[in-house]
Design a protein around this motif. Structure first.
Motif, PDB file in Angstrom:
ATOM      1  N   PHE A   1      -3.383 -11.719   7.553  1.00 11.46           N
ATOM      2  CA  PHE A   1      -2.767 -12.604   8.549  1.00 11.46           C
ATOM      3  C   PHE A   1      -2.927 -14.033   8.054  1.00 11.46           C
ATOM      4  O   PHE A   1      -4.029 -14.582   8.034  1.00 11.46           O
TER       5      PHE A   1
ATOM      6  N   ALA B   1       0.250   2.059   6.728  1.00  7.21           N
ATOM      7  CA  ALA B   1       0.819   2.599   5.475  1.00  7.21           C
ATOM      8  C   ALA B   1       0.595   4.114   5.424  1.00  7.21           C
ATOM      9  O   ALA B   1      -0.536   4.576   5.249  1.00  7.21           O
TER      10      ALA B   1
ATOM     11  N   MET C   1      -1.416   5.667   2.518  1.00  5.71           N
ATOM     12  CA  MET C   1      -2.874   5.462   2.597  1.00  5.71           C
ATOM     13  C   MET C   1      -3.474   6.427   3.623  1.00  5.71           C
ATOM     14  O   MET C   1      -4.497   7.079   3.375  1.00  5.71           O
TER      15      MET C   1
ATOM     16  N   PHE D   1       0.859  -1.189   0.000  1.00  3.77           N
ATOM     17  CA  PHE D   1       0.000   0.000   0.000  1.00  3.77           C
ATOM     18  C   PHE D   1       0.893   1.235   0.000  1.00  3.77           C
ATOM     19  O   PHE D   1       1.001   1.956   0.979  1.00  3.77           O
TER      20      PHE D   1
ATOM     21  N   LEU E   1     -12.388   5.100   3.181  1.00  2.00           N
ATOM     22  CA  LEU E   1     -13.720   5.023   2.556  1.00  2.00           C
ATOM     23  C   LEU E   1     -14.801   4.825   3.610  1.00  2.00           C
ATOM     24  O   LEU E   1     -15.838   5.504   3.590  1.00  2.00           O
TER      25      LEU E   1
END
Ligand SMILES: C[S@@+](CC[C@H](N)C(=O)[O-])C[C@H]1O[C@@H](n2cnc3c(N)ncnc32)[C@H](O)[C@@H]1O
Length: 235
Positions: A126, A78, A81, A10, A58
């Motif tokens: 994960f 990240a 992001m 990302f 979002l």
């Protein structure tokens, strides 16, 4: 994040194109957001929400606009992001209700318990069920007893012909969203290797063994499955 060895990164480039690509398939996302809103709509007027792996925000932006007094803590390792998320929150006038945590969930300092957590398209990174269980347990530990978790993840039984069939439609969806062909191939190849794609019952069982009630599956869009549940730990 213990087993994050993924080619799905990302970075700045993905952060810059993430919302444009999501917009191409917006009805899929809109349904998830609307149903999440309905699941959480009885929370207090000043509820505190933990958004784990918020990405470009979002879900945070949608909920912040629907519930003008809710407060949000956005967890995102990240930076690229989170920068997009923060910028949008500022532009849309909801940033004053947000706390930003640029890091993994396990580095989030303890605070007053949250009324609910969202975790969309994160836990499948994960690979080991034990580390995924630990991740959900960490979310539970940040919630009020009976606090909500709404979680959405890739899920499918990869041994089935349904899975093979859905892969074709999934690839069409990604191409429609204008992901480059090499990314589409990379995403499909990541299943089971860099993203855990488990049968839905197994994901539900991991959630319910992590300090939550048995989760309710409320939505499936292709591989994406969404559940809601409530914490059942003692505070
Ligand atoms: C596919 S994106 C989803 C973003 C957003 N939730 C959405 O639905 O659009 C997954 C996000 O989870 C973040 N992430 C990965 N591991 C994480 C962890 N251990 N804790 C919190 N976030 C994590 C990634 O950096 C990435 O931004």
């Amino acid at each position: 994040m213990p087993d994050r060895e993924t080619s799905v990164v990302f970075d700045k480039e993905r952060a810059a194109s993430y919302d444009t690509r999501a917009a191409k398939v917006a009805p899929l996302r809109d349904t998830l957001h609307l149903l999440t809103r309905l699941v959480l709509s009885e929370l207090p007027v000043n509820a505190r929400i933990l958004c784990v792996g918020v990405g470009t925000g979002l879900e945070l932006i949608y909920l912040a606009q629907e519930f003008p007094q809710w407060q949000f803590t956005a967890v995102e390792p990240a930076s690229a992001m989170l920068d997009v998320c923060r910028q949008k929150a500022e532009t849309l006038g909801v940033a004053s209700r947000c706390i930003w945590h640029n890091g993994d969930l396990d580095s989030l300092p303890a605070s007053n318990p949250f009324d609910a957590a969202t975790c969309f398209l994160v836990s499948h990174f994960f690979l080991q069920p034990e580390s995924r269980q630990q991740f959900f347990s960490q979310i539970a530990s940040h919630l009020h007893p009976q606090g909500y978790l709404v979680s959405a993840d890739l899920a499918s039984d990869m041994a089935t012909s349904d899975y093979q069939s859905l892969c074709e439609v999934w690839a069409r969806m990604l191409k429609y969203a204008e992901y480059p062909d090499e990314d589409v191939e990379k995403f499909l190849a990541s299943h089971g290797k860099e993203a855990a794609v488990l049968p839905p019952d197994e994901v539900a069982s991991i959630i319910s063994s992590s300090g939550f009630e048995p989760p309710v599956l409320f939505l499936q869009t292709l591989f994406i499955h969404a559940w809601y549940t409530r914490a059942c730990h003692q505070s």
